[in-house]
Write a protein that holds these residues in place. Structure first.
Motif, PDB file in Angstrom:
ATOM      1  N   VAL A   1       0.769  -1.206   0.145  1.00 40.12           N
ATOM      2  CA  VAL A   1       0.122  -0.002   0.047  1.00 40.12           C
ATOM      3  C   VAL A   1       0.574   1.273  -0.231  1.00 40.12           C
ATOM      4  N   SER A   2       2.036   1.150   0.716  1.00 42.51           N
ATOM      5  CA  SER A   2       3.060   2.223   0.816  1.00 42.51           C
ATOM      6  C   SER A   2       4.436   1.490   1.192  1.00 42.51           C
ATOM      7  N   ALA A   3       5.464   2.413   0.790  1.00 44.26           N
ATOM      8  CA  ALA A   3       6.650   1.767   1.354  1.00 44.26           C
ATOM      9  C   ALA A   3       7.804   3.084   1.451  1.00 44.26           C
ATOM     10  N   LYS A   4       8.828   2.566   2.160  1.00 45.94           N
ATOM     11  CA  LYS A   4       9.737   3.790   2.425  1.00 45.94           C
ATOM     12  C   LYS A   4      11.008   3.297   2.147  1.00 45.94           C
ATOM     13  N   ALA A   5      12.127   3.935   2.290  1.00 50.58           N
ATOM     14  CA  ALA A   5      13.548   3.669   1.569  1.00 50.58           C
ATOM     15  C   ALA A   5      13.961   2.579   2.428  1.00 50.58           C
ATOM     16  N   PHE A   6      15.133   2.146   2.012  1.00 45.92           N
ATOM     17  CA  PHE A   6      15.794   1.291   2.826  1.00 45.92           C
ATOM     18  C   PHE A   6      16.765   1.900   3.547  1.00 45.92           C
ATOM     19  N   SER A   7      17.003   1.286   4.913  1.00 48.54           N
ATOM     20  CA  SER A   7      17.930   1.884   5.869  1.00 48.54           C
ATOM     21  C   SER A   7      18.492   0.869   6.849  1.00 48.54           C
ATOM     22  N   GLU A   8      19.761   0.725   7.023  1.00 51.99           N
ATOM     23  CA  GLU A   8      20.304  -0.489   7.804  1.00 51.99           C
ATOM     24  C   GLU A   8      20.020  -1.726   7.295  1.00 51.99           C
ATOM     25  N   GLY A   9      19.544  -1.884   5.989  1.00 48.38           N
ATOM     26  CA  GLY A   9      19.145  -3.272   5.404  1.00 48.38           C
ATOM     27  C   GLY A   9      17.703  -3.653   5.534  1.00 48.38           C
ATOM     28  N   LEU A  10      16.687  -2.600   5.960  1.00 47.92           N
ATOM     29  CA  LEU A  10      15.456  -2.996   6.017  1.00 47.92           C
ATOM     30  C   LEU A  10      14.646  -1.557   5.647  1.00 47.92           C
TER      31      LEU A  10
ATOM     32  N   TYR B   1       8.418  -4.574   8.129  1.00 47.59           N
ATOM     33  CA  TYR B   1       9.554  -4.333   7.547  1.00 47.59           C
ATOM     34  C   TYR B   1      10.003  -5.519   6.843  1.00 47.59           C
ATOM     35  N   VAL B   2      10.632  -5.070   5.591  1.00 42.43           N
ATOM     36  CA  VAL B   2      10.889  -6.156   4.558  1.00 42.43           C
ATOM     37  C   VAL B   2      12.667  -6.105   4.609  1.00 42.43           C
ATOM     38  N   ASP B   3      13.194  -7.007   4.029  1.00 43.34           N
ATOM     39  CA  ASP B   3      14.738  -7.130   3.833  1.00 43.34           C
ATOM     40  C   ASP B   3      14.934  -6.841   2.260  1.00 43.34           C
ATOM     41  N   LYS B   4      15.961  -6.765   1.956  1.00 49.91           N
ATOM     42  CA  LYS B   4      16.252  -6.669   0.172  1.00 49.91           C
ATOM     43  C   LYS B   4      15.863  -7.571  -0.656  1.00 49.91           C
ATOM     44  N   THR B   5      15.336  -8.727  -0.139  1.00 47.80           N
ATOM     45  CA  THR B   5      14.848  -9.859  -0.976  1.00 47.80           C
ATOM     46  C   THR B   5      13.420  -9.761  -0.944  1.00 47.80           C
ATOM     47  N   GLY B   6      12.907  -8.782  -0.096  1.00 51.63           N
ATOM     48  CA  GLY B   6      11.267  -8.579  -0.092  1.00 51.63           C
ATOM     49  C   GLY B   6      10.537  -9.437   0.981  1.00 51.63           C
TER      50      GLY B   6
ATOM     51  N   VAL C   1       2.977   6.000  11.871  1.00 45.32           N
ATOM     52  CA  VAL C   1       4.441   5.984  11.657  1.00 45.32           C
ATOM     53  C   VAL C   1       5.276   4.667  11.850  1.00 45.32           C
ATOM     54  N   ALA C   2       5.898   4.609  10.992  1.00 43.80           N
ATOM     55  CA  ALA C   2       7.092   3.514  11.003  1.00 43.80           C
ATOM     56  C   ALA C   2       8.150   4.149  10.326  1.00 43.80           C
ATOM     57  N   SER C   3       9.217   4.561  10.940  1.00 43.25           N
ATOM     58  CA  SER C   3      10.383   5.451  10.262  1.00 43.25           C
ATOM     59  C   SER C   3      11.405   4.309   9.741  1.00 43.25           C
ATOM     60  N   GLU C   4      12.345   5.026   9.205  1.00 47.14           N
ATOM     61  CA  GLU C   4      13.349   4.349   8.766  1.00 47.14           C
ATOM     62  C   GLU C   4      14.621   3.989  10.187  1.00 47.14           C
ATOM     63  N   PHE C   5      15.303   2.970   9.924  1.00 42.05           N
ATOM     64  CA  PHE C   5      16.258   2.453  11.237  1.00 42.05           C
ATOM     65  C   PHE C   5      17.089   3.793  10.902  1.00 42.05           C
ATOM     66  N   SER C   6      17.973   4.018  12.227  1.00 39.46           N
ATOM     67  CA  SER C   6      19.032   5.054  12.542  1.00 39.46           C
ATOM     68  C   SER C   6      19.658   4.605  13.759  1.00 39.46           C
ATOM     69  N   GLU C   7      20.924   4.204  13.686  1.00 40.12           N
ATOM     70  CA  GLU C   7      21.685   3.835  14.751  1.00 40.12           C
ATOM     71  C   GLU C   7      20.854   2.434  15.378  1.00 40.12           C
ATOM     72  N   GLY C   8      20.486   1.458  14.519  1.00 37.11           N
ATOM     73  CA  GLY C   8      19.798   0.391  15.022  1.00 37.11           C
ATOM     74  C   GLY C   8      18.371   0.383  15.567  1.00 37.11           C
ATOM     75  N   LEU C   9      17.729   1.487  15.494  1.00 34.93           N
ATOM     76  CA  LEU C   9      16.175   1.616  16.040  1.00 34.93           C
ATOM     77  C   LEU C   9      15.573   2.572  15.166  1.00 34.93           C
ATOM     78  N   ALA C  10      14.154   2.237  15.152  1.00 34.00           N
ATOM     79  CA  ALA C  10      13.144   2.885  14.256  1.00 34.00           C
ATOM     80  C   ALA C  10      12.253   3.224  15.305  1.00 34.00           C
ATOM     81  N   ALA C  11      11.619   4.473  14.975  1.00 32.76           N
ATOM     82  CA  ALA C  11      10.353   5.101  15.828  1.00 32.76           C
ATOM     83  C   ALA C  11       9.084   4.225  14.881  1.00 32.76           C
ATOM     84  N   VAL C  12       8.168   3.875  15.841  1.00 27.86           N
ATOM     85  CA  VAL C  12       6.938   3.042  15.325  1.00 27.86           C
ATOM     86  C   VAL C  12       5.963   3.874  16.359  1.00 27.86           C
ATOM     87  N   THR C  13       4.728   3.855  15.878  1.00 29.16           N
ATOM     88  CA  THR C  13       3.394   4.050  16.834  1.00 29.16           C
ATOM     89  C   THR C  13       2.698   2.743  16.991  1.00 29.16           C
ATOM     90  N   ILE C  14       2.296   2.635  18.240  1.00 27.15           N
ATOM     91  CA  ILE C  14       1.448   1.605  18.795  1.00 27.15           C
ATOM     92  C   ILE C  14       0.588   2.148  19.665  1.00 27.15           C
TER      93      ILE C  14
END
Length: 163
Positions: free
Chosen positions: A62-71, A82-87, A99-112
């Motif tokens: 439905v939507s997708a974001k850029a890869f960061s730190e392999g995810l 989250y998907v890896d580079k093989t899908g 929100v489901a953000s890109e990873f930075s320094e091993g962590l990603a912000a999400v909403t729950i």
């Protein structure tokens, strides 16, 4: 990237550094490359292409974001995962649409439950959802809003700077 708005609809593609079309105008939307892949919209779904224009992850999101730190964050139905580079889905869709953000320094912000928290790269919640807003980590700190106050937290979730 380049866009053509003629003939009744936008089509996106990519140009090289000389301005020559490198990947033909064929996508409904196209975004910057990150970690060798770019998000594109084909039909009404998002997928990923490589720098040759080859589809490497089928447009099924439905939507997708850029890869960061392999995810990369992908929206499946009404939840982010989250998907890896093989899908392959490596973190199942479970996070709110907000929100489901890109990873930075091993962590990603999400909403729950409408609150921001952070997950690690295997989907474990490492900083519980408690913030009204949460930014990416940089140099070990992240800007958050908590009880209407801007603060900086460390990777344990401890407030270390309260402006």
């Amino acid at each position: 990237m380049v866009v053509d708005e003629s003939e009744g609809g936008e089509k996106w593609g990519y140009i090289d550094k000389t301005g020559k079309v490198a990947i033909p105008l064929q996508f409904q939307e196209a975004y910057d490359f990150s970690e060798g892949l770019a998000v594109v919209m084909i039909g009404a779904k998002y997928g990923y292409i490589d720098k040759t224009g080859k589809t490497v992850i089928s447009p099924s999101f439905v939507s997708a974001k850029a890869f960061s730190e392999g995810l990369a964050a992908v929206l499946i139905g009404e939840k982010w995962g989250y998907v890896d580079k093989t899908g392959k889905i490596v973190i199942p869709p479970q996070f709110d649409m907000d929100v489901a953000s890109e990873f930075s320094e091993g962590l990603a912000a999400v909403t729950i439950g409408g609150k921001y928290g952070y997950i690690d790269n295997i989907g474990q919640v490492v900083i519980s959802p408690q913030f009204d807003f949460a930014a990416d980590f940089s140099d070990g700190l992240a800007l958050v809003t908590f009880e209407r106050k801007l603060s900086y937290i460390d990777k344990s979730g401890k407030i270390v700077i309260q402006p």
